[in-house]
Design an enzyme around this catalytic site. Structure first.
Site, short mmCIF file in Angstrom:
data_model
loop_
_atom_site.label_atom_id
_atom_site.label_comp_id
_atom_site.label_asym_id
_atom_site.label_seq_id
_atom_site.Cartn_x
_atom_site.Cartn_y
_atom_site.Cartn_z
N GLY A 1 35.67 -43.25 62.84
CA GLY A 1 34.71 -42.39 62.15
C GLY A 1 34.37 -41.08 62.84
N CYS B 1 38.20 -42.01 73.99
CA CYS B 1 38.36 -41.68 72.57
C CYS B 1 37.00 -41.39 71.93
CB CYS B 1 39.12 -42.78 71.86
SG CYS B 1 39.86 -42.26 70.28
N LEU B 2 36.50 -42.26 71.05
CA LEU B 2 35.18 -42.02 70.45
C LEU B 2 34.11 -41.93 71.53
CD1 LEU B 2 33.37 -41.75 67.92
CD2 LEU B 2 33.15 -44.25 67.94
N HIS C 1 44.26 -42.82 75.26
CA HIS C 1 44.05 -44.22 75.59
C HIS C 1 44.80 -44.59 76.87
CE1 HIS C 1 41.90 -45.75 71.99
NE2 HIS C 1 42.46 -44.70 71.42
N TYR D 1 39.17 -36.57 65.29
CA TYR D 1 38.15 -35.61 65.72
C TYR D 1 38.41 -35.24 67.17
CZ TYR D 1 35.62 -36.83 61.47
OH TYR D 1 35.26 -37.03 60.16
N GLY E 1 36.61 -46.09 68.91
CA GLY E 1 36.05 -46.57 67.65
C GLY E 1 36.36 -45.63 66.51
N GLU F 1 44.57 -47.24 78.46
CA GLU F 1 44.87 -48.68 78.45
C GLU F 1 46.01 -49.03 77.52
OE1 GLU F 1 43.24 -48.28 74.55
OE2 GLU F 1 42.72 -47.30 76.44
N ASN G 1 44.86 -41.96 69.18
CA ASN G 1 44.49 -42.28 67.80
C ASN G 1 43.13 -41.68 67.51
OD1 ASN G 1 43.84 -43.37 65.31
ND2 ASN G 1 43.29 -45.36 66.16
#
Length: 370
Positions: A232, A258-259, A341, A303, A230, A343, A300
């Site tokens: 932010g 990821c997030l 990632h 942070y 996700g 996937e 991607n």
């Protein structure tokens, strides 16, 4: 073919006042966002429809974009989430049997502003040197409105991105014959290929809104919980982090991407940091320490996890370029996470074995601490 003026001027204005001149494609107008670059040679449609890019203007470093067109099958979500798009050159006559439209047609349909024929190498080098920065793409006279636009650019901030991109309805259910496990997929901006991979290994999947509580999950009685990717700053998601702490206490196996990787680390007492320009592309080398093997991964993120308490978890994967944390195996709970990632589509899929690891963890249930 969509309405298109090949000679329509367009401009990029950075927060430091730098201007790049090029030509417009996609829609006309003005858009503001955080400018980031991605290094993939393919996968531009996946980039454009990845919710993790919400609020960002994406710069493609590969010089030719759109050569195989776009199609309905390669969407990673229902729409494009980018604020703008920057390329060196785009292809007006794509060649691929799956093509249904050009990249320009797609941007027009999605209402996105693009710019091409700028020096993408120079802009990439600037971001690498000074870090990610806010900017704007405009088809208006940038010099006439420069000061007013600069104020807007400098004040721009992505607000509540996870709440914007998450689905609003609770519990979409995807069935599959001979299901092995039932997974609650927490939608913080998930890519459709995460769902496809879970279905491929024989799972039933219920996609849950980002603010779902442990009571919502308990009613499902899933075999495992997937924390998705996700957009932010992970630290902004205070309520979600509290909910994840409740998920941990619930005791079901957890896999984060990821997030989701960052949020679980924060829920377990770790820290995160904003990177200078992040990792975005299909060519990031990551070492799986347990396998003593390097994989090329798709990434991607802007942070990274900075630290995790030693008694809580160990770093399982590291980035071979900068040594940053790319994965964590937790010690006292049945959970593991990765920053990249596994996937990935389009992108390398050698790390798809992690979905099998998650399946094995669900089979072992609460006895499955790594």
């Amino acid at each position: 073919m969509s309405y298109f003026k090949r000679d329509k001027r367009a401009y990029i204005l950075l927060s430091d006042g730098t201007v790049y001149e090029g030509y417009n494609f996609g829609c006309e107008g003005t858009t503001i966002g955080e400018i980031v670059f991605t290094t993939g040679m393919t996968g531009y449609q996946e980039v454009l429809t990845d919710p993790s890019y919400y609020g960002q203007i994406v710069l493609q470093t590969y010089p030719l974009i759109g050569n195989y067109g776009v199609n309905n099958d390669d969407m990673e979500s229902e729409k494009s989430w980018v604020n703008g798009y920057i390329v060196k050159e785009w292809c007006e006559e794509p060649s691929n049997f799956r093509t249904t439209a050009t990249i320009n047609d797609f941007l027009v349909k999605q209402g996105k502003i693009g710019i091409w024929d700028i020096d993408t190498r120079a802009l990439t080098r600037k971001i690498r040197e000074f870090g990610t920065m806010n900017g704007a793409i405009t088809t208006e006279d940038v010099y006439e409105k420069k000061e007013a636009l600069l104020e807007q650019i400098r004040n721009y901030k992505v607000v509540n991105p996870v709440q914007v991109v998450t689905q609003k309805k609770k519990g979409w259910f995807y069935t599959r014959e001979n299901r092995a496990n039932h997974v609650a997929l927490m939608d913080y901006g998930y890519k459709h290929n995460i769902l496809r991979m879970l279905l491929q290994i024989g799972c039933n999947v219920t996609v849950m809104p980002a603010n779902s509580t442990v009571d919502d999950i308990r009613r499902l009685n899933p075999d495992g919980i997937m924390l998705s990717n996700g957009p932010g700053n992970p630290e902004d998601n205070v309520e979600i982090i509290k909910n994840i702490q409740d998920f941990i206490a619930y005791g079901k196996p957890i896999f984060g991407i990821c997030l989701g990787h960052q949020l679980l680390a924060l829920a377990m007492g770790g820290t995160t940091r904003k990177m200078k320009y992040g990792h975005r592309g299909l060519n990031q080398p990551v070492k799986d320490l347990s396998k003593d093997r390097v994989f090329i991964t798709s990434q991607n993120h802007g942070y990274a996890v900075e630290s995790i308490p030693e008694d809580v978890g160990t770093i399982s994967h590291v980035n071979m370029n900068d040594g940053s944390c790319e994965g964590i195996a937790y010690k006292n709970i049945p959970a593991f996470t990765v920053q990249f990632h596994p996937e990935a589509s389009a992108g390398p899929n050698d790390t798809g074995y992690l979905f099998e690891r998650f399946s094995d963890l669900m089979e072992r249930g609460q006895q499955g601490c790594l």
